[in-house]
Design a protein around this motif. Structure first.
Motif, PDB file in Angstrom:
ATOM      1  N   PHE A 148       0.835  -1.205   0.000  1.00  0.00           N
ATOM      2  CA  PHE A 148       0.000   0.000   0.000  1.00  0.00           C
ATOM      3  C   PHE A 148       0.869   1.253   0.000  1.00  0.00           C
ATOM      4  CE2 PHE A 148      -1.935   3.398   2.598  1.00  0.00           C
ATOM      5  CZ  PHE A 148      -3.013   3.728   1.777  1.00  0.00           C
ATOM      6  N   LEU A 149       1.870   1.301   0.871  1.00  0.00           N
ATOM      7  CA  LEU A 149       2.714   2.489   0.976  1.00  0.00           C
ATOM      8  C   LEU A 149       3.495   2.757  -0.313  1.00  0.00           C
ATOM      9  CD1 LEU A 149       4.107   2.084   4.619  1.00  0.00           C
ATOM     10  CD2 LEU A 149       2.234   3.549   3.841  1.00  0.00           C
ATOM     11  N   ASN A 150       3.833   1.705  -1.026  1.00  0.00           N
ATOM     12  CA  ASN A 150       4.588   1.848  -2.276  1.00  0.00           C
ATOM     13  C   ASN A 150       3.705   2.196  -3.473  1.00  0.00           C
ATOM     14  OD1 ASN A 150       7.034   1.316  -1.024  1.00  0.00           O
ATOM     15  ND2 ASN A 150       6.928  -0.883  -1.430  1.00  0.00           N
ATOM     16  N   SER A 151       2.389   2.292  -3.260  1.00  0.00           N
ATOM     17  CA  SER A 151       1.470   2.553  -4.371  1.00  0.00           C
ATOM     18  C   SER A 151       1.355   4.037  -4.704  1.00  0.00           C
ATOM     19  CB  SER A 151       0.080   1.993  -4.044  1.00  0.00           C
ATOM     20  OG  SER A 151      -0.522   2.708  -2.963  1.00  0.00           O
ATOM     21  N   PHE A 152       1.995   4.897  -3.914  1.00  0.00           N
ATOM     22  CA  PHE A 152       1.903   6.341  -4.134  1.00  0.00           C
ATOM     23  C   PHE A 152       3.002   6.821  -5.081  1.00  0.00           C
ATOM     24  CE2 PHE A 152      -0.380   5.534  -0.297  1.00  0.00           C
ATOM     25  CZ  PHE A 152      -1.402   6.477  -0.261  1.00  0.00           C
ATOM     26  N   ARG A 153       2.800   8.013  -5.621  1.00  0.00           N
ATOM     27  CA  ARG A 153       3.775   8.592  -6.555  1.00  0.00           C
ATOM     28  C   ARG A 153       4.952   9.224  -5.815  1.00  0.00           C
ATOM     29  NH1 ARG A 153       0.848  12.707 -10.292  1.00  0.00           N
ATOM     30  NH2 ARG A 153      -0.353  13.121  -8.394  1.00  0.00           N
ATOM     31  N   TYR A 154       4.913   9.190  -4.512  1.00  0.00           N
ATOM     32  CA  TYR A 154       5.988   9.719  -3.677  1.00  0.00           C
ATOM     33  C   TYR A 154       6.264   8.697  -2.578  1.00  0.00           C
ATOM     34  CZ  TYR A 154       1.495  11.248  -1.794  1.00  0.00           C
ATOM     35  OH  TYR A 154       0.185  11.281  -1.396  1.00  0.00           O
ATOM     36  N   LYS A 155       7.407   8.814  -1.974  1.00  0.00           N
ATOM     37  CA  LYS A 155       7.776   7.886  -0.908  1.00  0.00           C
ATOM     38  C   LYS A 155       7.065   8.273   0.385  1.00  0.00           C
ATOM     39  CE  LYS A 155      11.746   5.933   1.563  1.00  0.00           C
ATOM     40  NZ  LYS A 155      13.216   5.964   1.754  1.00  0.00           N
ATOM     41  N   ILE A 156       6.593   7.267   1.117  1.00  0.00           N
ATOM     42  CA  ILE A 156       5.991   7.503   2.430  1.00  0.00           C
ATOM     43  C   ILE A 156       6.760   6.692   3.466  1.00  0.00           C
ATOM     44  CG2 ILE A 156       3.940   7.250   3.879  1.00  0.00           C
ATOM     45  CD1 ILE A 156       2.236   7.644   1.422  1.00  0.00           C
ATOM     46  N   SER A 157       7.237   7.384   4.499  1.00  0.00           N
ATOM     47  CA  SER A 157       7.953   6.715   5.589  1.00  0.00           C
ATOM     48  C   SER A 157       7.178   6.913   6.882  1.00  0.00           C
ATOM     49  CB  SER A 157       9.366   7.294   5.743  1.00  0.00           C
ATOM     50  OG  SER A 157      10.116   7.079   4.572  1.00  0.00           O
ATOM     51  N   LEU A 158       6.747   5.792   7.471  1.00  0.00           N
ATOM     52  CA  LEU A 158       6.040   5.846   8.752  1.00  0.00           C
ATOM     53  C   LEU A 158       7.064   5.710   9.877  1.00  0.00           C
ATOM     54  CD1 LEU A 158       2.866   3.622   8.111  1.00  0.00           C
ATOM     55  CD2 LEU A 158       3.068   6.098   7.985  1.00  0.00           C
ATOM     56  N   ILE A 159       7.098   6.707  10.741  1.00  0.00           N
ATOM     57  CA  ILE A 159       8.059   6.748  11.844  1.00  0.00           C
ATOM     58  C   ILE A 159       7.337   6.419  13.147  1.00  0.00           C
ATOM     59  CG2 ILE A 159       9.716   8.193  13.079  1.00  0.00           C
ATOM     60  CD1 ILE A 159      10.489   7.606  10.159  1.00  0.00           C
ATOM     61  N   ASP A 160       7.966   5.619  13.961  1.00  0.00           N
ATOM     62  CA  ASP A 160       7.336   5.148  15.193  1.00  0.00           C
ATOM     63  C   ASP A 160       6.993   6.292  16.150  1.00  0.00           C
ATOM     64  OD1 ASP A 160       6.566   2.923  17.009  1.00  0.00           O
ATOM     65  OD2 ASP A 160       8.143   3.803  18.248  1.00  0.00           O
ATOM     66  N   GLU A 161       5.759   6.259  16.645  1.00  0.00           N
ATOM     67  CA  GLU A 161       5.303   7.175  17.693  1.00  0.00           C
ATOM     68  C   GLU A 161       4.484   6.352  18.682  1.00  0.00           C
ATOM     69  OE1 GLU A 161       2.681  11.259  18.466  1.00  0.00           O
ATOM     70  OE2 GLU A 161       2.884  10.476  16.432  1.00  0.00           O
ATOM     71  N   SER A 162       4.695   6.559  19.964  1.00  0.00           N
ATOM     72  CA  SER A 162       4.060   5.703  20.984  1.00  0.00           C
ATOM     73  C   SER A 162       2.557   5.896  21.080  1.00  0.00           C
ATOM     74  CB  SER A 162       4.706   5.953  22.353  1.00  0.00           C
ATOM     75  OG  SER A 162       4.691   7.329  22.672  1.00  0.00           O
ATOM     76  N   GLY A 163       2.073   7.142  20.897  1.00  0.00           N
ATOM     77  CA  GLY A 163       0.639   7.392  20.932  1.00  0.00           C
ATOM     78  C   GLY A 163       0.132   7.860  22.286  1.00  0.00           C
ATOM     79  N   TYR A 164      -1.155   8.186  22.331  1.00  0.00           N
ATOM     80  CA  TYR A 164      -1.775   8.739  23.535  1.00  0.00           C
ATOM     81  C   TYR A 164      -3.286   8.518  23.452  1.00  0.00           C
ATOM     82  CZ  TYR A 164      -1.834  12.315  19.899  1.00  0.00           C
ATOM     83  OH  TYR A 164      -1.955  12.957  18.695  1.00  0.00           O
ATOM     84  N   ASP A 165      -3.959   8.648  24.595  1.00  0.00           N
ATOM     85  CA  ASP A 165      -5.405   8.430  24.664  1.00  0.00           C
ATOM     86  C   ASP A 165      -6.207   9.719  24.629  1.00  0.00           C
ATOM     87  OD1 ASP A 165      -4.985   5.625  25.012  1.00  0.00           O
ATOM     88  OD2 ASP A 165      -4.501   6.014  27.126  1.00  0.00           O
ATOM     89  N   LYS A 166      -5.604  10.796  25.155  1.00  0.00           N
ATOM     90  CA  LYS A 166      -6.317  12.069  25.261  1.00  0.00           C
ATOM     91  C   LYS A 166      -5.521  13.183  24.599  1.00  0.00           C
ATOM     92  CE  LYS A 166      -8.583  10.855  29.636  1.00  0.00           C
ATOM     93  NZ  LYS A 166      -8.759  11.232  31.063  1.00  0.00           N
ATOM     94  N   ASN A 167      -6.236  14.159  24.004  1.00  0.00           N
ATOM     95  CA  ASN A 167      -5.567  15.264  23.327  1.00  0.00           C
ATOM     96  C   ASN A 167      -4.776  16.140  24.287  1.00  0.00           C
ATOM     97  OD1 ASN A 167      -6.606  14.378  20.932  1.00  0.00           O
ATOM     98  ND2 ASN A 167      -8.179  15.944  20.763  1.00  0.00           N
ATOM     99  N   ILE A 168      -5.357  16.413  25.440  1.00  0.00           N
ATOM    100  CA  ILE A 168      -4.669  17.214  26.448  1.00  0.00           C
ATOM    101  C   ILE A 168      -4.127  16.276  27.506  1.00  0.00           C
ATOM    102  CG2 ILE A 168      -4.865  19.145  28.055  1.00  0.00           C
ATOM    103  CD1 ILE A 168      -5.433  19.939  25.203  1.00  0.00           C
ATOM    104  N   SER A 169      -2.847  15.950  27.395  1.00  0.00           N
ATOM    105  CA  SER A 169      -2.253  14.982  28.321  1.00  0.00           C
ATOM    106  C   SER A 169      -0.731  15.034  28.232  1.00  0.00           C
ATOM    107  CB  SER A 169      -2.735  13.567  28.006  1.00  0.00           C
ATOM    108  OG  SER A 169      -2.310  13.161  26.721  1.00  0.00           O
ATOM    109  N   PHE A 170      -0.076  14.644  29.330  1.00  0.00           N
ATOM    110  CA  PHE A 170       1.384  14.528  29.316  1.00  0.00           C
ATOM    111  C   PHE A 170       1.816  13.419  28.363  1.00  0.00           C
ATOM    112  CE2 PHE A 170       0.988  16.595  33.543  1.00  0.00           C
ATOM    113  CZ  PHE A 170       1.794  17.699  33.285  1.00  0.00           C
ATOM    114  N   LYS A 171       0.974  12.404  28.251  1.00  0.00           N
ATOM    115  CA  LYS A 171       1.298  11.278  27.372  1.00  0.00           C
ATOM    116  C   LYS A 171       1.436  11.745  25.923  1.00  0.00           C
ATOM    117  CE  LYS A 171      -0.006   6.427  26.722  1.00  0.00           C
ATOM    118  NZ  LYS A 171      -1.033   5.390  26.981  1.00  0.00           N
TER     119      LYS A 171
END
Length: 402
Positions: free
Chosen positions: A57-80
């Protein structure tokens, strides 16, 4: 061939969101024969989940896409969330240090951690960098955590990051002139910036809107539309109170409030509407095409934003303009107030004032000719200021010539 890197935490694939600033921009960039790589996150903000796209899927675009690891969070306003952004920034820099140095980096704010590190890296390596400000941080956070003196102290480190990033960028782009002005105040390299609204792909909007009948299902019913998040920034209670005033006074036509969107306060808003007994329908989060169809069946749109909001030209007003609807506005953004006045495309009301909102609803619901006049003017606003095919040329030309 010019080598450009576009970095953003908040990339949307088309399967995730039908209308996206940076997906549109990426397509416009490669149309100019520029080599593009998009660097974005494994974590998808809208669903608070990790992406699971395969390489095919990522290689199907006309440009390169690199997904970089991010841990994530549950709430928009948070230290996480803050820690998640810091981790993403570190991982982006690790990746950039393994990559051939690009000619130009186009970096989106937020996040501030990425913007600060990327501008520093670009300056040290003689790489041109353009910052695109989609939201003001820490100003947006201070709207929610607003404690005199203490809030300034809490958010000072975030403000310092923002100032350093703004001052180091070769060019500033932002989703409103208000945001441009904020960055230019501290910029060492820019006297002027470029205001380019989030906008919409007007041809796509219109292809959907053509399928909608212009005839309201009930000639006696006026439909008042709201689209967007049901959260703390949006003053839905004042709209409900205004409709309650009109109902009790039996003034004007029957008004039905159509609410399109989801958010943490949906149940609370629904409860308020039920207690007040107003004619209201909460439609939830709709597919883009369904939202466009329903919006185009409405008569009036409303933009109710709380007093302390740092928002400026928000997404919803572009959709309202594209639909050719007159707008009732309570937002304190002077930039948007001035545009509504300039185009004569709506009525500005006192923020949080249910009586003033009720008067505006009554005026527009009772005057079909005024609704039509303001609606036509708002559509003109869309064609001149929100149509990405026209407005994004400013960004693409900046990238080509920097």
């Amino acid at each position: 061939m010019k080598d450009v890197v576009l970095i953003t935490n908040y990339w949307h694939f088309e399967s995730e969101k039908a209308s996206s600033r940076y997906l549109t921009l990426a397509n416009e960039i490669v149309e100019e024969g520029i080599n593009l790589e998009v660097i974005t996150s494994t974590f998808y903000h809208a669903t608070k989940s990790q992406r699971k796209f395969n390489m095919e899927f990522l290689n199907s675009f006309r440009y390169k896409i690199s997904l970089i690891d991010e841990s994530g969070y549950d709430k928009n306003i948070s230290f996480k969330r803050i820690f998640s952004h810091k981790r993403f920034a570190r991982n982006v820099m690790s990746y950039l240090n393994t990559r051939k140095k690009p000619d130009l980096i186009y970096c989106v704010i937020p996040s501030l951690d990425v913007a600060y590190k990327v501008t520093k890296y670009a300056n040290e390596n003689n790489i041109k960098v353009i910052l695109d400000i989609q939201d003001l941080w820490p100003e947006s956070f201070k709207m929610i955590i607003n404690i005199p003196i203490l809030s300034d102290a809490i958010f000072y480190p975030m403000k310092r990051l923002a100032d350093k990033a703004y001052s180091s960028a070769d060019h500033i782009v932002a989703v409103s002139q208000t945001f441009v002005d904020r960055a230019i105040e501290v910029s060492r390299k820019n006297q002027f910036g470029h205001s380019v609204f989030l906008g919409t792909e007007l041809f796509k909007f219109d292809s959907i809107a053509k399928k909608v009948s212009n005839t309201n299902m009930s000639n006696s019913e006026i439909r008042l539309a709201y689209i967007g998040t049901l959260s703390y920034s949006y003053d839905i209670p004042s709209v409900i109170n205004a409709l309650y005033l009109l109902k009790n006074r039996k003034e004007g036509s029957t008004v039905k409030f159509i609410v399109m969107g989801e958010g943490p306060l949906r149940k609370e808003f629904e409860k308020q509407a039920f207690i007040k007994g107003i004619n209201c329908e909460f439609k939830g989060q709709l597919e883009y095409s369904e939202m466009v169809k329903l919006l185009c069946e409405c008569d009036i749109a409303i933009n109710p934003i709380v007093e302390r909001s740092a928002a400026s030209i928000v997404n919803k007003v572009g959709d309202y303009a594209a639909a050719g609807l007159p707008v009732i506005n309570t937002q304190n953004s002077q930039e948007y107030i001035d545009y509504l006045n300039e185009y004569h495309a709506g009525i500005n009301c006192k923020n949080g004032d249910a009586e003033d909102i009720a008067r505006a609803i009554l005026k527009l619901s009772n005057d079909k000719l005024l609704r039509r006049e303001m609606g036509v003017n708002n559509r003109k606003f869309a064609e001149e200021k929100f149509d990405r095919k026209r407005t994004y040329k400013t960004i693409v030309n900046l990238i080509k010539n920097t």
